[in-house]
Motif scaffolding. Structure first.
Motif, PDB file in Angstrom:
ATOM      1  N   PRO A 177      47.448  50.654  43.409  1.00 14.01           N
ATOM      2  CA  PRO A 177      48.621  49.853  43.770  1.00 14.01           C
ATOM      3  C   PRO A 177      49.338  49.365  42.505  1.00 14.01           C
ATOM      4  CG  PRO A 177      46.630  48.592  44.055  1.00 14.01           C
ATOM      5  CD  PRO A 177      46.199  49.957  43.656  1.00 14.01           C
ATOM      6  N   HIS A 178      50.573  48.942  42.691  1.00 10.27           N
ATOM      7  CA  HIS A 178      51.364  48.534  41.536  1.00 10.27           C
ATOM      8  C   HIS A 178      50.730  47.340  40.838  1.00 10.27           C
ATOM      9  CE1 HIS A 178      54.741  48.641  38.925  1.00 10.27           C
ATOM     10  NE2 HIS A 178      54.939  47.336  39.099  1.00 10.27           N
ATOM     11  N   SER A 179      50.289  46.391  41.634  1.00 10.09           N
ATOM     12  CA  SER A 179      49.548  45.280  41.014  1.00 10.09           C
ATOM     13  C   SER A 179      48.168  45.236  41.664  1.00 10.09           C
ATOM     14  CB  SER A 179      50.282  43.959  41.239  1.00 10.09           C
ATOM     15  OG  SER A 179      50.292  43.666  42.619  1.00 10.09           O
ATOM     16  N   GLY A 180      47.278  44.572  41.041  1.00 14.10           N
ATOM     17  CA  GLY A 180      45.926  44.482  41.599  1.00 14.10           C
ATOM     18  C   GLY A 180      45.017  45.538  40.998  1.00 14.10           C
ATOM     19  N   VAL A 181      43.718  45.399  41.284  1.00 13.20           N
ATOM     20  CA  VAL A 181      42.715  46.259  40.664  1.00 13.20           C
ATOM     21  C   VAL A 181      41.858  46.921  41.743  1.00 13.20           C
ATOM     22  CG1 VAL A 181      41.083  44.327  40.365  1.00 13.20           C
ATOM     23  CG2 VAL A 181      40.879  46.343  38.911  1.00 13.20           C
ATOM     24  N   LEU A 182      41.526  48.182  41.498  1.00 16.57           N
ATOM     25  CA  LEU A 182      40.556  48.886  42.360  1.00 16.57           C
ATOM     26  C   LEU A 182      39.213  48.812  41.643  1.00 16.57           C
ATOM     27  CD1 LEU A 182      42.352  52.236  43.293  1.00 16.57           C
ATOM     28  CD2 LEU A 182      41.797  50.370  44.851  1.00 16.57           C
ATOM     29  N   ILE A 183      38.177  48.389  42.351  1.00 19.77           N
ATOM     30  CA  ILE A 183      36.880  48.334  41.665  1.00 19.77           C
ATOM     31  C   ILE A 183      35.876  49.227  42.381  1.00 19.77           C
ATOM     32  CG2 ILE A 183      37.191  46.053  40.620  1.00 19.77           C
ATOM     33  CD1 ILE A 183      35.606  44.854  42.882  1.00 19.77           C
ATOM     34  N   THR A 184      34.870  49.680  41.646  1.00 22.03           N
ATOM     35  CA  THR A 184      33.848  50.537  42.265  1.00 22.03           C
ATOM     36  C   THR A 184      33.015  49.690  43.236  1.00 22.03           C
ATOM     37  OG1 THR A 184      32.620  50.113  40.266  1.00 22.03           O
ATOM     38  CG2 THR A 184      33.555  52.283  40.480  1.00 22.03           C
ATOM     39  N   ASP A 185      32.491  50.380  44.258  1.00 20.04           N
ATOM     40  CA  ASP A 185      31.698  49.699  45.289  1.00 20.04           C
ATOM     41  C   ASP A 185      30.594  48.840  44.688  1.00 20.04           C
ATOM     42  OD1 ASP A 185      33.062  50.816  47.404  1.00 20.04           O
ATOM     43  OD2 ASP A 185      31.846  52.649  47.347  1.00 20.04           O
ATOM     44  N   VAL A 186      29.919  49.418  43.678  1.00 18.64           N
ATOM     45  CA  VAL A 186      28.772  48.702  43.115  1.00 18.64           C
ATOM     46  C   VAL A 186      29.217  47.409  42.440  1.00 18.64           C
ATOM     47  CG1 VAL A 186      26.867  48.856  41.485  1.00 18.64           C
ATOM     48  CG2 VAL A 186      27.505  50.839  42.832  1.00 18.64           C
ATOM     49  N   LEU A 187      30.349  47.471  41.747  1.00 22.71           N
ATOM     50  CA  LEU A 187      30.856  46.263  41.102  1.00 22.71           C
ATOM     51  C   LEU A 187      31.240  45.235  42.172  1.00 22.71           C
ATOM     52  CD1 LEU A 187      31.660  44.747  38.564  1.00 22.71           C
ATOM     53  CD2 LEU A 187      33.881  45.882  38.621  1.00 22.71           C
ATOM     54  N   ALA A 188      31.850  45.720  43.268  1.00 19.40           N
ATOM     55  CA  ALA A 188      32.220  44.816  44.367  1.00 19.40           C
ATOM     56  C   ALA A 188      30.969  44.117  44.909  1.00 19.40           C
ATOM     57  CB  ALA A 188      32.927  45.587  45.466  1.00 19.40           C
ATOM     58  N   ASP A 189      29.874  44.888  45.018  1.00 16.50           N
ATOM     59  CA  ASP A 189      28.621  44.296  45.499  1.00 16.50           C
ATOM     60  C   ASP A 189      28.103  43.247  44.519  1.00 16.50           C
ATOM     61  OD1 ASP A 189      28.605  45.781  47.745  1.00 16.50           O
ATOM     62  OD2 ASP A 189      27.191  47.307  47.003  1.00 16.50           O
ATOM     63  N   ILE A 190      28.151  43.592  43.225  1.00 20.72           N
ATOM     64  CA  ILE A 190      27.632  42.665  42.213  1.00 20.72           C
ATOM     65  C   ILE A 190      28.410  41.351  42.250  1.00 20.72           C
ATOM     66  CG2 ILE A 190      27.406  42.272  39.720  1.00 20.72           C
ATOM     67  CD1 ILE A 190      26.961  45.332  39.448  1.00 20.72           C
ATOM     68  N   LEU A 191      29.741  41.483  42.407  1.00 15.79           N
ATOM     69  CA  LEU A 191      30.579  40.272  42.368  1.00 15.79           C
ATOM     70  C   LEU A 191      30.678  39.635  43.757  1.00 15.79           C
ATOM     71  CD1 LEU A 191      33.569  41.592  40.207  1.00 15.79           C
ATOM     72  CD2 LEU A 191      31.620  40.227  39.436  1.00 15.79           C
ATOM     73  N   ASP A 192      30.224  40.365  44.764  1.00 14.66           N
ATOM     74  CA  ASP A 192      30.408  39.942  46.149  1.00 14.66           C
ATOM     75  C   ASP A 192      31.900  39.776  46.431  1.00 14.66           C
ATOM     76  OD1 ASP A 192      29.666  39.365  48.690  1.00 14.66           O
ATOM     77  OD2 ASP A 192      29.268  37.240  48.331  1.00 14.66           O
ATOM     78  N   ALA A 193      32.675  40.755  45.973  1.00  8.68           N
ATOM     79  CA  ALA A 193      34.133  40.680  46.115  1.00  8.68           C
ATOM     80  C   ALA A 193      34.606  41.612  47.220  1.00  8.68           C
ATOM     81  CB  ALA A 193      34.795  41.083  44.798  1.00  8.68           C
ATOM     82  N   LYS A 194      35.603  41.160  47.957  1.00  6.71           N
ATOM     83  CA  LYS A 194      36.205  41.982  49.007  1.00  6.71           C
ATOM     84  C   LYS A 194      37.669  42.216  48.653  1.00  6.71           C
ATOM     85  CE  LYS A 194      35.237  38.786  51.965  1.00  6.71           C
ATOM     86  NZ  LYS A 194      34.491  37.961  51.004  1.00  6.71           N
ATOM     87  N   PRO A 195      38.273  43.275  49.210  1.00 13.34           N
ATOM     88  CA  PRO A 195      39.696  43.460  48.979  1.00 13.34           C
ATOM     89  C   PRO A 195      40.450  42.184  49.379  1.00 13.34           C
ATOM     90  CG  PRO A 195      38.795  45.401  50.038  1.00 13.34           C
ATOM     91  CD  PRO A 195      37.698  44.378  49.996  1.00 13.34           C
ATOM     92  N   GLY A 196      41.370  41.786  48.529  1.00 13.20           N
ATOM     93  CA  GLY A 196      42.125  40.562  48.803  1.00 13.20           C
ATOM     94  C   GLY A 196      41.649  39.394  47.945  1.00 13.20           C
TER      95      GLY A 196
END
Lengths: 243, 789
Positions: free
Chosen positions: B543-562
């Protein structure tokens, strides 16, 4: 040695002709049969009498295609089956012979009716298993497993199994050997009944001489040879037998 | 003088030889397995511990852009830090003749006096470089072996843009390179990656690092709080361009080595135990039958005055003979296999392996465990032999009781053939035996799947990563960022068909209390040579702004889209920026994040630059191109995708072939033992029924179907269970895998693997069944009918 008397009016269905059987037991040769000639006539009840070791079981096994002779011929309606291969012998047993054994040999995991169905499913013109059980008077026990039946009852189921395919020949090896007197008589009555009502040619092996009086013909074996042969003009019904 | 009972024992064993042998083989496999895994576990664990201790492997590591030596003292004051060892570590190109792309060297500085205080060097041959001799190096031994380098050889190296001829003075290993992966690599490559050690003053001079360091190793005090130390070190190094301190758990070589050790540890508990359980079960089946068959003999032996304990001992001795025979094979095979496994490991893990002859306590434990399992297996059979009163034992056992099986009551199945019913009722009469036999088959099938599934996962993962995501032929990493127009220069080099460039920057991603150091990559919006995919293999747009992260990083950070996450920059103004997570992507390697290149420049408040170029090249002119690339002074390393891929495939294929072969053999031993022994016992139990059927006119084929029907049911039940078990096991193994932050195997088992495992099991079952089937041809019809069971 007395020869079997020629019989013009009766046809022999199965004949042992000059049959010998030699077993090799280690280094020793055991002559179980020595040139035996025994015909089995259509519809008759023959008793094969003899002490243990006389060769009567060997003869019965050869007649029933469970074993093959060392020499001689086994004629079924004129055809020599002694030289047949394993597959033909199996088919011969399947199509023409019913067996009854001393120890019944029922399949323990099948009920009385199913033990009979085991045979009727592979035969060409079978009786209904219920009908066969009726013949031996055991319809009320037909859903019992062998372990739930007495020895006599098991033997009657075994007879029902043997006759259910309507064999031409019924071979019984010491059918009363493991039974008490009373039960033994009941079993012999059933065999007699089968012979009379279905006309099945029957051979019974026994070492109990009194049983011979229920036969049409008695062949005695001794030491692998036919010792005597006699016809009973007056057959005695099994109920009248004593020993 | 052999006692009469012992003579009986030997003759009984001779009669049971087929069964005894197959069970002994299962014991052998269990023992071998235990010895192999245990020895490998011990050798790796002990060697690692001794190596780390002797060569003073650090506890905490940190990279920094450039910190003055005075910072060292401040680091030493951090609570929990025992000692600090600053060094200079620099990346260099090694343009070796005959290599298409230059190899990658990593130069590590040595202290002016004495040995390194931490991460010491194990010199296998030659000597340390003389202090101040800028042309002398120690070089990583496996690399030297690949290139035929010996002390005295020379090697070309581009240090800070200048070509030098370095003299190899020694071949070395180091605890920090037990598993040597070049930065950004996916696997070890002895031909292409070489840690090298050089006199500190010379490295400092070559890279203008006098009075400074860019890498630090820290030793902790006993009982120190590692997390607190990491925070303290980061705080001090921050102003000097610190890239984030990490402990041993994230030190790549150590984490891969420990991952392997943990995996063996998990297997050493489960695998041999399962083999012994199968052996115990089979011994139970065979001995229960034997005791039933020998009722009369037991009665006579008791009647003439033998004690119960003598009879119990008699059967225990028999099982001991089987187990000890199996164990002897197992110990010999295990010793050989352990050696082979350590040879295999020696190709991956470069550390002085302490491997002696067979570990005696391990072997003794294995034999004792097998004996205990076997004795447990036959306990019931022996007990019934011992407790049977002689008079009762003389009588034949009461006839088996059968019941109609529930399967016959099912609608549509009421009119089953009598012979089919015989099979079902036999199964129903001993449900536990059926369940355990099926479990044995299932276990055998599962271990074949475990031996093979890795291969399945590698294919698609390589295809996705190197076919669809990384579409370049060559990637060029620059030492520092270069202007976008540098791409224009590359595009004009001979053989270059297409060029893309991206900007990569080290960052710390943080969400609440959770954080992880990684990199953020800025891709151009029309990136042709690097594409991203979601977990469902759908192309992911940045996307123009924002970041795409790998699944594993999302798990480590406990981050969801948004979610808004903090991105702490480690270059430029080193500020913290908030970025929204716009989605997650699936990648096999690393835990990076992606955003539009222009957005990343905005984040870094810099002009458009790149630090990695991706090239699609004409293969015919590739050699010529590499000569140009090697000459560019700002190039830090050059990666050729095909070489990386071939190396990776070559390594995994070699390992897989060995593992598949061994586990398939093990599984076959189990399947054969289960089917053969059950069929033999079944034949012994049912020979009377089968002979009766033969007399009644049934053919051999018909009675074979009855005898083997039961085994067929066990195998058929075992197969689907084995597939499920294998799938679970594979999942568990993946979770145990080295380091998910480095490399992730997807959970993928191909239909070929399932098919292969089923075919092996069926083949083993059919073979065993045929061995027993032969015996039906010699069934003694008359003998069986003449005797009462």
């Amino acid at each position: 040695m007395p020869e079997p008397s020629p019989s013009s009016e009766r046809t022999s269905i199965l004949t042992a002709e000059d049959v010998s059987k030699v077993y090799q037991m280690g280094d020793v040769q055991v002559h179980a049969l020595r040139g035996v000639n025994v015909p089995l006539y259509e519809g008759e009840l023959m008793v094969l009498l003899g002490p243990s070791g006389s060769g009567k079981s060997t003869l019965l096994n050869i007649l029933g295609a469970l074993d093959v002779p060392t020499s001689g011929r086994v004629l079924y309606r004129g055809d020599d089956i002694a030289g047949h291969g394993e597959r033909e012998l199996t088919n011969f047993r399947r199509d023409h012979v019913g067996f009854v054994f001393q120890f019944y040999n029922l399949v323990p995991s099948l009920t009385a009716r199913e033990n009979i169905a085991l045979v009727t499913e592979i035969s060409k013109t079978p009786l209904d298993p219920r009908e066969a059980l009726e013949l031996v008077g055991l319809t009320e026990r037909m859903d019992h497993f062998p372990a739930q039946l007495s020895g006599g009852e098991q033997q009657r189921v075994a007879i029902a199994r043997a006759v259910a395919k309507q064999p031409e020949i019924l071979l019984c090896d010491e059918p009363t050997g493991a039974l008490d007197f009373k039960t033994g008589i009941r079993v012999l009555e059933v065999i007699d009944e089968v012979n009379r009502s279905l006309g099945t040619t029957t051979a019974v092996i026994t070492h109990h001489a009194p049983i011979a009086s229920m036969a049409d013909r008695v062949v005695s074996l001794a030491d692998g040879m036919v010792a005597s042969e006699q016809r009973n003009d007056e057959k005695v019904s099994p109920a009248e037998l004593t020993w | 003088m052999v006692s009469v009972l012992d003579r009986k024992l030997l003759r009984d064993l001779m009669r049971l030889k087929g069964q005894a042998l197959t069970i002994a083989l299962v014991v052998a496999v269990g023992v071998a397995n235990y010895i192999t895994l245990r020895s490998a576990w011990r050798a790796l664990g002990d060697s690692k511990a001794a190596y780390y201790e002797q060569y003073r492997f650090g506890d905490v590591f940190a990279r920094v852009k450039r910190a003055p030596d005075s910072v060292t003292d401040r680091l030493g004051e951090v609570r929990g830090v025992a000692s600090v060892y600053p060094r200079i570590v620099e990346e260099v190109l090694l343009p070796i003749d005959g290599m298409l792309t230059p190899a990658h060297g990593q130069i590590i500085s040595l202290p002016s006096h004495g040995r390194p205080a931490m991460n010491d060097v194990y010199v296998k041959s030659g000597r340390f470089p003389e202090p101040g001799r800028g042309d002398e190096v120690l070089i990583y031994e496996p690399f030297a072996n690949e290139h035929g380098l010996r002390p005295g050889s020379t090697i070309p190296a581009i240090l800070n843009g200048k070509l030098h001829e370095l003299i190899v003075v020694g071949l070395a290993l180091s605890p920090e390179y037990v598993f040597a992966i070049e930065p950004g690599g996916i696997t070890s490559d002895d031909e292409r990656f070489a840690p090298m050690w050089m006199s500190g003053t010379s490295v400092a001079a070559a890279f203008q690092m006098e009075g400074a360091f860019n890498d630090v190793v820290v030793r902790l005090e006993p009982g120190a709080d590692e997390k607190a130390v990491l925070i303290g070190v980061d705080r001090i190094l921050e102003p000097y361009g610190g890239l984030g301190a990490y402990g041993r758990d994230l030190q790549i070589s150590n984490s891969i080595l420990e991952g392997e050790i943990a995996q063996i540890e998990a297997e050493v508990v489960f695998l041999p135990g399962a083999f012994l359980a199968v052996a115990a079960f089979l011994l139970n089946v065979v001995f229960s039958r034997m005791v039933t068959m020998q009722r009369g003999q037991i009665a006579v032996i008791k009647a003439v005055g033998y004690k119960n304990s003598t009879i119990a001992l008699h059967y225990l001795k028999m099982v001991c003979v089987i187990v000890l025979f199996g164990s002897a094979i197992g110990v010999a095979f295990g010793a050989w296999l352990a050696d082979a496994m350590l040879d295999l490991y020696a190709g991956f893990f470069r550390l002085p392996m302490t491997r002696g002859r067979i570990d005696l306590p391990v072997a003794i434990n294995a034999v004792i465990a097998s004996l205990l399992a076997a004795v447990a297996g036959i306990a019931f059979a022996v007990r019934s032999a011992v407790t049977l009163p002689p008079a009762e034992a003389m009588r034949p056992p009461s006839p088996a009781r059968y019941r109609a099986s529930p399967i016959e009551q099912m609608p549509g199945l009421r009119r089953l053939h009598q012979t089919t019913m015989m099979v079902f009722r036999e199964v129903w009469r001993r449900p536990l035996r059926t369940v355990l036999s099926s479990a044995g088959i299932a276990f055998a099938l599962a271990i074949i799947i475990l031996g093979r599934f890795g291969k399945d996962a590698h294919g698609p993962i390589l295809d996705l990563q190197f076919g669809r995501q990384q579409r370049e032929d060559i990637s060029v990493i620059f030492k520092n960022e270069v202007a976008n127009r540098g791409l224009g220069y590359l595009a004009h080099l001979p053989g270059v068909d297409q060029v893309d460039g991206y900007r990569m920057t080290p960052v710390r991603f943080r969400l609440g209390p959770r954080w992880r150091d990684s990199v953020l990559i800025g891709l151009p919006p029309d990136s042709h040579l690097r594409r991203l995919f979601t977990r469902q293999f759908q192309p992911a747009r940045i996307p123009h702004s924002g970041v795409l992260i790998t699944d594993v990083l999302a798990d480590i950070l406990d981050a969801k889209p948004g979610d808004l996450i903090d991105v702490e920059l480690k270059e430029g103004d080193r500020g913290t920026r908030q970025v929204r997570v716009s989605g997650t992507i699936d990648e096999a390697f690393g835990i990076q994040g992606y955003m539009q290149k222009s957005s990343l420049h905005g984040l870094l408040r810099e002009k458009p630059t790149i630090n990695t170029a991706l090239l699609r090249v004409n293969p015919e002119r590739e050699a010529e191109l590499h000569r140009y690339l090697t000459d560019i002074p700002t190039v830090q390393s050059i990666h050729r995708k095909r070489t990386v891929l071939e190396r990776f495939e070559d390594q995994t294929r070699k390992t897989m072939q060995v593992i598949t072969l061994i586990l398939t053999l093990f599984a076959t031993a189990i399947a054969v033992a289960v089917v053969y022994n059950n069929a033999r016992v079944s034949l012994s139990v049912r020979s009377r029924d089968l002979a009766t059927l033969r007399v009644l006119g049934f053919t051999r084929t018909e009675i074979s179907a009855i005898l083997l029907g039961e085994q067929a049911i066990q195998v058929c039940l075992g197969i689907p269970v084995g597939m499920v078990l294998g799938t679970w096991g594979a999942k568990a193994l993946i979770e145990l895998q080295a380091d998910p932050e480095q490399f992730r195997l997807p959970m993928l088992i191909s239909s070929q693997t399932y098919a292969f495992s089923v075919v092996v099991i069926l083949a083993a079952a059919v073979l065993s069944a045929l061995l027993v089937r032969r015996r039906l041809d010699t069934l003694d019809l008359i003998g069986v009918l003449k005797t009462r069971e």
